[in-house]
Scaffold this active site. Structure first.
Site, mmCIF file in Angstrom:
data_model
loop_
_atom_site.group_PDB
_atom_site.id
_atom_site.type_symbol
_atom_site.label_atom_id
_atom_site.label_comp_id
_atom_site.label_asym_id
_atom_site.label_seq_id
_atom_site.Cartn_x
_atom_site.Cartn_y
_atom_site.Cartn_z
ATOM 1 N N TRP A 87 0.828 -1.120 -0.161
ATOM 2 C CA TRP A 87 0.111 0.116 -0.009
ATOM 3 C C TRP A 87 0.695 1.255 0.067
ATOM 4 O O TRP A 87 0.508 2.187 -0.511
ATOM 5 C CB TRP A 87 -1.243 0.036 1.281
ATOM 6 C CG TRP A 87 -2.010 -1.243 0.899
ATOM 7 C CD1 TRP A 87 -2.154 -2.143 1.526
ATOM 8 C CD2 TRP A 87 -2.958 -0.955 -0.220
ATOM 9 N NE1 TRP A 87 -3.490 -3.018 1.249
ATOM 10 C CE2 TRP A 87 -3.849 -2.113 -0.066
ATOM 11 C CE3 TRP A 87 -3.408 -0.119 -1.155
ATOM 12 C CZ2 TRP A 87 -4.927 -2.401 -0.935
ATOM 13 C CZ3 TRP A 87 -4.318 -0.286 -2.200
ATOM 14 C CH2 TRP A 87 -5.261 -1.551 -1.819
ATOM 15 N N ASP A 121 -1.890 6.331 6.685
ATOM 16 C CA ASP A 121 -3.056 5.702 6.023
ATOM 17 C C ASP A 121 -3.264 4.383 6.997
ATOM 18 O O ASP A 121 -2.642 3.330 7.256
ATOM 19 C CB ASP A 121 -2.538 4.952 4.997
ATOM 20 C CG ASP A 121 -3.607 3.898 4.051
ATOM 21 O OD1 ASP A 121 -4.616 3.769 4.664
ATOM 22 O OD2 ASP A 121 -3.238 3.259 2.878
ATOM 23 N N LYS A 135 -12.561 -2.086 6.265
ATOM 24 C CA LYS A 135 -11.733 -3.208 7.108
ATOM 25 C C LYS A 135 -12.480 -3.122 8.843
ATOM 26 O O LYS A 135 -12.846 -4.018 9.304
ATOM 27 C CB LYS A 135 -10.471 -2.973 7.244
ATOM 28 C CG LYS A 135 -9.670 -3.453 5.843
ATOM 29 C CD LYS A 135 -9.051 -2.672 4.966
ATOM 30 C CE LYS A 135 -8.740 -3.323 3.871
ATOM 31 N NZ LYS A 135 -8.020 -2.076 2.795
#
Ligand SMILES: *Cc1c(COP(=O)(O)O)cnc(C)c1O
Length: 359
Positions: free
Chosen positions: A100, A171, A195
């Protein structure tokens, strides 16, 4: 019993889904669903205000931060951040801890003069590890430092908050609400919702108010932090249903005892699984102990010929979505807040029996 180990979109608390089911045709006695009224209706606005307050309570978000509910999930923020708070002449620092981070860096390069990678994951005798902060190549005049405290695909986490003297952007897509954090150490915290918060497509952005004033660029208006802060995240029609579900999840987390309770549960679940892997010669995990994620736990069968059988038998027992990300292979168990301790026990129990049968 079904336990869903999906990395995202991931398991939601059953009681939240049941409540949504009950309310689907009649929300708050209106005789219609929450999806079918105006986002400007006072009853909807009241729900969003409660959602924001619940999130503020859970994370102890100070008054000098704005909370935004935006579009486009986690990835939209990869471009929103550099566009909003850096701009075409800026240098920005990025820590690269995995998949990511990599994608965030590629995206940021489109909008700023220089993206400086301060450090990346290294192989050590103890496994893959994030270099210590004093070894990072920080630039002198970065507009911000971006990092991903929990790399969802790689199962690598940075458990300390790096304090480097420039605004810190995190993030937290796969780790938000999983443990208490000190919000005041951050300039921006953002997270795709799917999530630990609710449905995909929604992103939550927590931004220190002075950073709303840094804007020097033309930014797509739906992605403009200042506009969205001024308009209470209703510059355009928000994803009203996702916001409602997020609000219900916040209430659920509060009822569980808030973030300290979540942290305790998440530590217990992940320890069970790491112990199982570490005590076995049949399974392995290649991340150094200090950088192991408590949310996403990748593990490999030493004999990968058994992978398919493992997945088949796990599924037959109701243990779903254990296949590792296509970039890394093997297995991955994601255990966000909604996964009960029993789920971790069921997985470890299956893994122990599978090992006995095949070693
Ligand atoms: C899932 C995830 C994303 C991507 O989210 P999308 O909503 O699919 O854009 C970004 N960052 C991290 C750390 C993630 O886990």
């Amino acid at each position: 019993m079904i336990y869903n180990f999906s990395a995202g979109p991931a398991m939601l608390p059953a009681s939240v889904l049941k409540k949504a089911q009950n309310e689907l045709l009649d929300w708050q006695g209106l005789g219609i669903s929450v999806m079918e009224i105006s986002h400007r209706d006072p009853i909807y606005i009241q729900m969003t205000e409660e959602a924001e307050q619940d999130l503020r309570d859970l994370m102890a978000i100070p008054d000098n931060y704005s909370v935004l509910f935006m579009h486009g999930g986690g990835r939209a923020q990869f471009s929103s951040v550099p566009q909003n708070i850096a701009g075409p002449n800026a240098t920005v620092d990025y820590l690269n801890t995995g998949v990511w981070s990599d994608i965030a860096i590629i995206e940021a390069r489109k909008y700023v003069a220089e993206v400086n990678e301060v450090a990346k994951v290294v192989e050590t005798p103890e496994g893959k590890a994030i270099p210590p902060i004093n070894a990072w190549a920080l630039s002198k005049n970065a507009a911000y430092l971006h990092y991903c405290p929990n790399e969802t695909v790689d199962g690598i986490a940075l458990h300390e908050v790096p304090e480097v003297g420039v605004p810190l952007v995190a993030d937290m897509s796969s780790v938000i609400l999983s443990e208490p954090i000190d919000v005041t150490k951050f300039g921006i915290i953002y997270a795709g919702a799917q999530k630990n918060i609710g449905p995909s497509g929604l992103s939550v952005v927590i931004i220190r108010n002075d950073l709303l004033e840094t804007q020097q660029n033309r930014v797509c208006t739906v992605m403009n932090y200042k506009v969205q802060a001024e308009q209470h995240s209703m510059y355009n029609t928000p994803n009203t249903f996702a916001w409602y579900l997020a609000a219900e999840v916040f209430k659920w987390v509060k009822a569980q005892g808030g973030l300290p309770a979540m942290a305790e549960l998440n530590a217990a679940k992940s320890s069970l699984l790491y112990e199982c892997v570490d005590n076995s010669k049949f399974y392995r995990n290649t991340i150094a102990a200090q950088n192991r994620s408590r949310m996403n736990i990748p593990f490999q069968l030493v004999d990968s010929n058994l992978d398919n059988l493992f997945l088949q038998q796990a599924k037959a027992e109701g243990l779903l979505s254990l296949k590792g990300h296509r970039f890394v292979g093997g297995m991955r168990a994601s255990m966000y807040n909604a996964m009960p301790l029993e789920g971790a026990h069921a997985l470890v129990d299956f893994m122990t029996r599978f090992e006995k049968a095949h070693r």
